[in-house]
Write a protein that holds these residues in place. Structure first.
Motif, PDB file in Angstrom:
ATOM      1  N   TRP A 199       5.867   7.360  -2.808  1.00 43.06           N
ATOM      2  CA  TRP A 199       5.290   8.655  -2.450  1.00 43.06           C
ATOM      3  C   TRP A 199       4.351   9.160  -3.549  1.00 43.06           C
ATOM      4  O   TRP A 199       3.254   9.655  -3.264  1.00 43.06           O
ATOM      5  N   LEU A 200       4.775   9.003  -4.809  1.00 43.51           N
ATOM      6  CA  LEU A 200       3.916   9.425  -5.921  1.00 43.51           C
ATOM      7  C   LEU A 200       2.643   8.581  -6.005  1.00 43.51           C
ATOM      8  O   LEU A 200       1.574   9.091  -6.344  1.00 43.51           O
ATOM      9  N   LEU A 201       2.751   7.299  -5.718  1.00 43.07           N
ATOM     10  CA  LEU A 201       1.548   6.459  -5.694  1.00 43.07           C
ATOM     11  C   LEU A 201       0.569   6.940  -4.626  1.00 43.07           C
ATOM     12  O   LEU A 201      -0.647   6.924  -4.844  1.00 43.07           O
ATOM     13  N   TYR A 202       1.080   7.365  -3.506  1.00 42.79           N
ATOM     14  CA  TYR A 202       0.218   7.901  -2.457  1.00 42.79           C
ATOM     15  C   TYR A 202      -0.492   9.164  -2.935  1.00 42.79           C
ATOM     16  O   TYR A 202      -1.705   9.323  -2.732  1.00 42.79           O
ATOM     17  N   ILE A 203       0.257  10.039  -3.601  1.00 42.12           N
ATOM     18  CA  ILE A 203      -0.344  11.277  -4.118  1.00 42.12           C
ATOM     19  C   ILE A 203      -1.382  10.964  -5.193  1.00 42.12           C
ATOM     20  O   ILE A 203      -2.464  11.561  -5.223  1.00 42.12           O
ATOM     21  N   VAL A 204      -1.077  10.022  -6.083  1.00 48.82           N
ATOM     22  CA  VAL A 204      -2.026   9.644  -7.137  1.00 48.82           C
ATOM     23  C   VAL A 204      -3.290   9.061  -6.521  1.00 48.82           C
ATOM     24  O   VAL A 204      -4.408   9.364  -6.962  1.00 48.82           O
TER      25      VAL A 204
ATOM     26  N   VAL B   3       7.637  -1.166  -9.300  1.00 50.17           N
ATOM     27  CA  VAL B   3       7.914  -2.593  -9.441  1.00 50.17           C
ATOM     28  C   VAL B   3       9.282  -2.824 -10.074  1.00 50.17           C
ATOM     29  O   VAL B   3       9.989  -3.772  -9.718  1.00 50.17           O
ATOM     30  N   SER B   4       9.691  -1.948 -10.980  1.00 55.55           N
ATOM     31  CA  SER B   4      11.002  -2.123 -11.607  1.00 55.55           C
ATOM     32  C   SER B   4      12.141  -1.854 -10.629  1.00 55.55           C
ATOM     33  O   SER B   4      13.265  -2.300 -10.855  1.00 55.55           O
ATOM     34  N   ASN B   5      11.877  -1.151  -9.542  1.00 53.92           N
ATOM     35  CA  ASN B   5      12.903  -0.881  -8.541  1.00 53.92           C
ATOM     36  C   ASN B   5      12.714  -1.698  -7.271  1.00 53.92           C
ATOM     37  O   ASN B   5      13.231  -1.337  -6.223  1.00 53.92           O
ATOM     38  N   VAL B   6      12.005  -2.793  -7.372  1.00 50.35           N
ATOM     39  CA  VAL B   6      11.734  -3.589  -6.182  1.00 50.35           C
ATOM     40  C   VAL B   6      13.014  -4.275  -5.672  1.00 50.35           C
ATOM     41  O   VAL B   6      13.099  -4.600  -4.489  1.00 50.35           O
TER      42      VAL B   6
ATOM     43  N   LEU C  83      21.633   2.425  -3.857  1.00 55.06           N
ATOM     44  CA  LEU C  83      21.147   3.693  -3.323  1.00 55.06           C
ATOM     45  C   LEU C  83      20.214   4.408  -4.303  1.00 55.06           C
ATOM     46  O   LEU C  83      19.167   4.918  -3.904  1.00 55.06           O
ATOM     47  N   GLY C  84      20.563   4.416  -5.575  1.00 54.18           N
ATOM     48  CA  GLY C  84      19.712   5.035  -6.591  1.00 54.18           C
ATOM     49  C   GLY C  84      18.355   4.375  -6.703  1.00 54.18           C
ATOM     50  O   GLY C  84      17.314   5.059  -6.652  1.00 54.18           O
ATOM     51  N   PRO C  85      18.306   3.046  -6.854  1.00 54.89           N
ATOM     52  CA  PRO C  85      16.999   2.377  -6.887  1.00 54.89           C
ATOM     53  C   PRO C  85      16.201   2.555  -5.596  1.00 54.89           C
ATOM     54  O   PRO C  85      14.971   2.621  -5.634  1.00 54.89           O
ATOM     55  N   MET C  86      16.883   2.659  -4.454  1.00 59.55           N
ATOM     56  CA  MET C  86      16.163   2.880  -3.204  1.00 59.55           C
ATOM     57  C   MET C  86      15.491   4.248  -3.214  1.00 59.55           C
ATOM     58  O   MET C  86      14.348   4.392  -2.764  1.00 59.55           O
ATOM     59  N   ILE C  87      16.185   5.250  -3.727  1.00 61.04           N
ATOM     60  CA  ILE C  87      15.600   6.588  -3.807  1.00 61.04           C
ATOM     61  C   ILE C  87      14.415   6.588  -4.775  1.00 61.04           C
ATOM     62  O   ILE C  87      13.363   7.166  -4.492  1.00 61.04           O
ATOM     63  N   LEU C  88      14.584   5.932  -5.939  1.00 58.79           N
ATOM     64  CA  LEU C  88      13.482   5.862  -6.897  1.00 58.79           C
ATOM     65  C   LEU C  88      12.291   5.081  -6.348  1.00 58.79           C
ATOM     66  O   LEU C  88      11.137   5.444  -6.605  1.00 58.79           O
TER      67      LEU C  88
END
Length: 115
Positions: free
Chosen positions: A32-37, A65-68, A21-26
């Motif tokens: 989302w942050l990549l979209y904003i960037v 990538v670390s949370n893939v 669940l934690g990695p899914m949230i990250l």
């Protein structure tokens, strides 16, 4: 026996979902942050600004990538959904096929008695 195996598979899928669940949230936050960037990169006019947004984008991409392996959690959620659908459809089909509904049987018997 099949219900027991579905129950065990559901418990396993629930455990995997909770563990990831934690990695899914990250992963969701980093996408989302990549979209904003990306949107800020497109808006930027200066070369230094574009380079800065590329650096920030690469940092956020490394987090994504670390949370893939959070995809395992998404797969576990899908398996849990599939088990739930299979569990409910199996109980509805077995009841309608056998005709064990007491009200249906009562109506049928009552119609036979009134003839």
């Amino acid at each position: 026996m099949k219900k027991f195996l579905l129950f065990l598979a559901g418990l396993t899928a629930l455990g995997l979902l909770l563990a990831n669940l934690g990695p899914m949230i990250l992963l969701g936050a980093s996408v989302w942050l990549l979209y904003i960037v990306f949107k800020q990169f497109v808006k930027s006019d200066s070369t230094a600004g574009k380079i800065g947004w590329i650096v920030v984008g690469l940092i956020v991409l490394s987090i994504a990538v670390s949370n893939v392996y959070a995809v395992v959690g998404v797969a576990a959620a899908y398996v849990l959904y599939w088990i739930y659908k299979n569990w409910t459809s199996r109980t509805q089909n077995s009841t309608s096929e056998k005709g064990d509904d007491p009200f249906t049987n009562f109506e049928r018997e009552w119609a036979d008695l009134n003839k």
